[in-house]
Design a protein around this motif. Structure first.
Motif, PDB file in Angstrom:
ATOM      1  N   CYS A  93      36.024 -10.473 -34.021  1.00 48.82           N
ATOM      2  CA  CYS A  93      34.824  -9.820 -34.551  1.00 48.82           C
ATOM      3  C   CYS A  93      33.566 -10.358 -33.877  1.00 48.82           C
ATOM      4  CB  CYS A  93      34.731 -10.025 -36.064  1.00 48.82           C
ATOM      5  SG  CYS A  93      35.790  -8.942 -37.024  1.00 48.82           S
ATOM      6  N   ALA A  94      33.507 -11.670 -33.707  1.00 60.32           N
ATOM      7  CA  ALA A  94      32.350 -12.283 -33.058  1.00 60.32           C
ATOM      8  C   ALA A  94      32.192 -11.796 -31.622  1.00 60.32           C
ATOM      9  CB  ALA A  94      32.463 -13.807 -33.094  1.00 60.32           C
ATOM     10  N   ALA A  95      33.311 -11.443 -30.969  1.00 56.61           N
ATOM     11  CA  ALA A  95      33.267 -10.939 -29.593  1.00 56.61           C
ATOM     12  C   ALA A  95      32.994  -9.435 -29.558  1.00 56.61           C
ATOM     13  CB  ALA A  95      34.578 -11.260 -28.877  1.00 56.61           C
ATOM     14  N   GLY A  96      32.801  -8.814 -30.729  1.00 56.82           N
ATOM     15  CA  GLY A  96      32.407  -7.418 -30.769  1.00 56.82           C
ATOM     16  C   GLY A  96      33.496  -6.429 -31.142  1.00 56.82           C
ATOM     17  N   ALA A  97      34.733  -6.884 -31.314  1.00 53.45           N
ATOM     18  CA  ALA A  97      35.827  -5.970 -31.657  1.00 53.45           C
ATOM     19  C   ALA A  97      35.707  -5.508 -33.105  1.00 53.45           C
ATOM     20  CB  ALA A  97      37.175  -6.652 -31.450  1.00 53.45           C
ATOM     21  N   ALA A  98      36.167  -4.295 -33.348  1.00 52.78           N
ATOM     22  CA  ALA A  98      36.390  -3.829 -34.714  1.00 52.78           C
ATOM     23  C   ALA A  98      37.819  -4.247 -35.036  1.00 52.78           C
ATOM     24  CB  ALA A  98      36.239  -2.321 -34.798  1.00 52.78           C
ATOM     25  N   VAL A  99      38.008  -4.953 -36.132  1.00 57.77           N
ATOM     26  CA  VAL A  99      39.318  -5.515 -36.429  1.00 57.77           C
ATOM     27  C   VAL A  99      39.915  -4.863 -37.675  1.00 57.77           C
ATOM     28  CG1 VAL A  99      40.616  -7.627 -36.975  1.00 57.77           C
ATOM     29  CG2 VAL A  99      38.708  -7.714 -35.356  1.00 57.77           C
ATOM     30  N   ALA A 100      41.166  -4.430 -37.524  1.00 61.67           N
ATOM     31  CA  ALA A 100      41.954  -3.963 -38.652  1.00 61.67           C
ATOM     32  C   ALA A 100      42.655  -5.194 -39.216  1.00 61.67           C
ATOM     33  CB  ALA A 100      42.970  -2.927 -38.202  1.00 61.67           C
ATOM     34  N   VAL A 101      42.168  -5.677 -40.332  1.00 65.14           N
ATOM     35  CA  VAL A 101      42.654  -6.897 -40.959  1.00 65.14           C
ATOM     36  C   VAL A 101      43.860  -6.532 -41.823  1.00 65.14           C
ATOM     37  CG1 VAL A 101      42.074  -8.770 -42.555  1.00 65.14           C
ATOM     38  CG2 VAL A 101      40.337  -7.897 -40.974  1.00 65.14           C
ATOM     39  N   VAL A 102      45.048  -6.912 -41.361  1.00 61.32           N
ATOM     40  CA  VAL A 102      46.273  -6.543 -42.056  1.00 61.32           C
ATOM     41  C   VAL A 102      46.804  -7.749 -42.815  1.00 61.32           C
ATOM     42  CG1 VAL A 102      48.613  -5.619 -41.840  1.00 61.32           C
ATOM     43  CG2 VAL A 102      46.808  -4.850 -40.269  1.00 61.32           C
ATOM     44  N   GLY A 103      46.788  -7.627 -44.137  1.00 62.97           N
ATOM     45  CA  GLY A 103      47.434  -8.622 -44.974  1.00 62.97           C
ATOM     46  C   GLY A 103      48.915  -8.279 -45.011  1.00 62.97           C
ATOM     47  N   ALA A 104      49.755  -9.227 -44.690  1.00 61.28           N
ATOM     48  CA  ALA A 104      51.193  -8.973 -44.624  1.00 61.28           C
ATOM     49  C   ALA A 104      51.874  -9.549 -45.847  1.00 61.28           C
ATOM     50  CB  ALA A 104      51.782  -9.579 -43.349  1.00 61.28           C
ATOM     51  N   GLY A 105      52.308  -8.672 -46.731  1.00 66.38           N
ATOM     52  CA  GLY A 105      53.039  -9.117 -47.905  1.00 66.38           C
ATOM     53  C   GLY A 105      54.450  -9.515 -47.523  1.00 66.38           C
ATOM     54  N   HIS A 106      54.903 -10.603 -48.077  1.00 68.11           N
ATOM     55  CA  HIS A 106      56.277 -11.033 -47.840  1.00 68.11           C
ATOM     56  C   HIS A 106      56.728 -11.941 -48.972  1.00 68.11           C
ATOM     57  CE1 HIS A 106      54.583 -14.819 -46.246  1.00 68.11           C
ATOM     58  NE2 HIS A 106      53.772 -14.062 -45.542  1.00 68.11           N
ATOM     59  N   PRO A 107      58.047 -12.016 -49.153  1.00 66.53           N
ATOM     60  CA  PRO A 107      58.574 -12.840 -50.237  1.00 66.53           C
ATOM     61  C   PRO A 107      58.127 -14.297 -50.103  1.00 66.53           C
ATOM     62  CG  PRO A 107      60.313 -11.522 -49.241  1.00 66.53           C
ATOM     63  CD  PRO A 107      59.095 -11.369 -48.379  1.00 66.53           C
ATOM     64  N   GLY A 108      57.904 -14.921 -51.214  1.00 69.48           N
ATOM     65  CA  GLY A 108      57.523 -16.331 -51.202  1.00 69.48           C
ATOM     66  C   GLY A 108      56.031 -16.541 -51.081  1.00 69.48           C
ATOM     67  N   ARG A 109      55.299 -15.477 -50.830  1.00 66.36           N
ATOM     68  CA  ARG A 109      53.856 -15.608 -50.707  1.00 66.36           C
ATOM     69  C   ARG A 109      53.265 -15.361 -52.088  1.00 66.36           C
ATOM     70  NH1 ARG A 109      50.330 -13.381 -45.797  1.00 66.36           N
ATOM     71  NH2 ARG A 109      48.469 -14.545 -46.319  1.00 66.36           N
ATOM     72  N   GLY A 110      52.626 -16.342 -52.626  1.00 67.54           N
ATOM     73  CA  GLY A 110      52.121 -16.254 -53.985  1.00 67.54           C
ATOM     74  C   GLY A 110      50.719 -15.697 -54.071  1.00 67.54           C
ATOM     75  N   ASP A 111      50.371 -14.762 -53.186  1.00 65.29           N
ATOM     76  CA  ASP A 111      49.031 -14.185 -53.243  1.00 65.29           C
ATOM     77  C   ASP A 111      49.108 -12.680 -53.030  1.00 65.29           C
ATOM     78  OD1 ASP A 111      49.430 -13.765 -50.518  1.00 65.29           O
ATOM     79  OD2 ASP A 111      48.114 -15.371 -49.898  1.00 65.29           O
TER      80      ASP A 111
END
Length: 183
Positions: free
Chosen positions: A35-53
């Motif tokens: 983002c700081a370098a100017g890119a538009a970023v698609a921020v993908v949160g990856a759900g997976h087992p064991g992740r408590g968020d």
């Protein structure tokens, strides 16, 4: 005397980069740097087992933080075990932001992550196949046990790889062929 004219274009202006597992650790650092370098970023949160968020909520909060400092980032969520959902990401992002110029998939590593890492690699292969022709694809294996110093070095190398072909849209980025793994 401060610069009074228009800002020169950032090196990744016009680039749209998909970052998977972008909300924590190395993925979060990659997202902020792109983002700081100017890119538009698609921020993908990856759900997976064991992740408590909630990966989608974390992606939304990160995008809000980036928007507050005039960066362009949109939140997305995927389930790494649902490869059909993963396959649709580049098309979904293209409809929202434009064609994806590059993707970065953060592969978990460290003790006890072998099975999870393989699932992320499978998702990475699906994303690479779904990207527009000429788009770069990078796998970033981040060893969480090694600490932030190693993550910073890996992130620097990923951003340098993208900057080396920074003429966006995707047809201007040199194809990396098979996925590049930064270690």
């Amino acid at each position: 005397m401060p610069f009074a004219g228009p800002h020169p274009p950032a090196p990744l202006d016009g680039c749209i980069v998909l970052v998977v597992d972008a909300t924590t650790g190395a993925g979060r650092i990659v997202t902020a740097r792109l983002c700081a370098a100017g890119a538009a970023v698609a921020v993908v949160g990856a759900g997976h087992p064991g992740r408590g968020d909630d990966a989608a909520t974390k992606a939304a909060f990160l995008c809000k933080e980036l928007a507050d400092i005039d960066r362009v980032a949109l939140p997305y969520r995927t389930d790494i075990d649902d490869l059909d959902m993963v396959r649709e990401l580049p098309a979904q992002i293209a409809s929202d932001l434009g064609p994806v110029s590059a993707s970065v998939v953060v592969i978990p590593s460290g003790p006890g992550t072998d099975r999870l890492a393989e699932r992320f690699r499978a998702a990475s292969r699906v994303i690479a196949a779904a990207l527009p022709e000429g788009a770069r694809h990078i796998e970033l294996a981040s060893d969480t046990a090694a600490g932030a110093g190693q993550d910073e070095e890996l992130v620097r190398r990923v951003v340098e790889q993208l900057l080396s072909g920074a003429d966006c849209p995707p047809d201007a980025l040199p194809s990396a062929g098979p996925p590049v793994t930064a270690h």
